[in-house]
Design a protein around this motif. Structure first.
Motif, short mmCIF file in Angstrom:
data_model
loop_
_atom_site.label_atom_id
_atom_site.label_comp_id
_atom_site.label_asym_id
_atom_site.label_seq_id
_atom_site.Cartn_x
_atom_site.Cartn_y
_atom_site.Cartn_z
N GLN A 51 -12.24 10.25 8.20
CA GLN A 51 -10.82 10.38 8.54
C GLN A 51 -10.13 11.43 7.68
O GLN A 51 -9.29 12.19 8.17
N VAL A 52 -10.49 11.48 6.39
CA VAL A 52 -9.94 12.52 5.52
C VAL A 52 -10.37 13.90 6.02
O VAL A 52 -9.57 14.84 6.08
N LEU A 107 -8.31 14.74 9.05
CA LEU A 107 -6.95 15.16 8.69
C LEU A 107 -6.93 16.60 8.19
O LEU A 107 -6.03 17.39 8.51
N ARG A 121 -2.82 12.70 14.04
CA ARG A 121 -2.42 12.38 12.68
C ARG A 121 -2.27 10.87 12.52
O ARG A 121 -2.76 10.29 11.55
N GLY A 122 -1.62 10.23 13.49
CA GLY A 122 -1.47 8.77 13.44
C GLY A 122 -2.80 8.05 13.50
O GLY A 122 -3.03 7.08 12.79
N TYR A 166 -5.78 9.22 12.58
CA TYR A 166 -6.50 9.39 11.32
C TYR A 166 -5.92 8.50 10.22
O TYR A 166 -6.66 7.89 9.44
N ARG A 167 -4.61 8.38 10.18
CA ARG A 167 -3.98 7.55 9.16
C ARG A 167 -4.27 6.07 9.38
O ARG A 167 -4.56 5.34 8.43
N ARG A 168 -4.20 5.61 10.62
CA ARG A 168 -4.52 4.21 10.91
C ARG A 168 -5.96 3.90 10.53
O ARG A 168 -6.25 2.85 9.94
N LEU A 200 -7.82 5.50 8.40
CA LEU A 200 -7.97 5.59 6.95
C LEU A 200 -7.51 4.29 6.29
O LEU A 200 -8.16 3.78 5.37
N LEU A 201 -6.41 3.72 6.78
CA LEU A 201 -5.94 2.43 6.28
C LEU A 201 -6.97 1.34 6.59
O LEU A 201 -7.25 0.49 5.73
N ASP A 254 -4.72 0.50 16.96
CA ASP A 254 -5.36 1.78 17.22
C ASP A 254 -5.80 1.90 18.67
O ASP A 254 -5.59 2.93 19.32
#
Length: 189
Positions: A26-27, A30, A48-49, A51-53, A55-56, A134
């Motif tokens: 995911q990093v 991004l 972006r959303g 990848y952030r979801r 990553l969390l 997601d």
């Protein structure tokens, strides 16, 4: 026999490795997204959303794996099993009266152990919730893309049909005369 500590350790290591792998991906995603110059704004926001979801989700996987592994490797589960052996609910009440009750330290340990596993269960619920969020976001984005493609296709079909009808009217009008408006030449009998 199957050792619960070995099973829990394997599960914990698997969760931690899966979390690290997906987090790294995911990093990387991004970074690639940030490097891309020409990305439509709706696609950029969606990616972006996403990848952030994810990553969390990877971070929660790592924490969950660490907590499961920590419970077994720290000896907490062994201590809980020992407490359970001393307070067997199958023992008759007469025999239980002869045994001493739990000490304050043991009661405190049971509270901590309970909260610890409640947190693990909550983290699993968070993982499931993040996966559902997601999936819903991905479904919503791709359905919007499908609608846009379908509408574009329908527009092209309507345009092509109009061009075809115009061509057919011109072909018929030139070859056979204008049947709706009378003779094409204006001359008569």
């Amino acid at each position: 026999m199957n050792d619960p500590t070995a099973t829990a350790t394997a599960l914990a290591v698997g969760l931690i490795l899966l979390g690290c792998l997906t987090g790294g991906l995911q990093v990387l995603g991004l970074r690639r997204l940030a490097a891309r110059a020409h990305v439509p704004s709706d696609e950029r926001a969606y990616l972006r959303g996403r990848y952030r979801r994810r990553l969390l989700t990877a971070a929660v996987l790592i924490v969950t794996g660490a907590m499961i592994g920590g419970a077994y490797l720290s000896g907490m589960e062994e201590r809980a099993l020992q407490l359970g052996e001393h307070h067997d609910p199958a023992v008759a009440p007469d025999e239980a009266a002869d045994k001493p009750g739990m000490t304050d330290a043991q009661k405190q340990f049971v509270r901590i152990w309970s909260v610890y596993w409640i947190v693990v269960v909550v983290l699993v619920f968070v993982l499931i919730s993040l996966a559902l969020v997601d999936a819903t976001a991905s479904r919503r984005y791709w359905l919007a893309q499908y609608r846009a493609i379908r509408e574009d296709h329908q527009t092209k079909l309507r345009r092509d049909l109009a061009v075809y009808k115009q061509h057919m009217d011109q072909t018929r009008g030139g070859r056979f005369g204008n049947r709706l408006g009378g003779d094409a030449g204006g001359g008569g009998a």
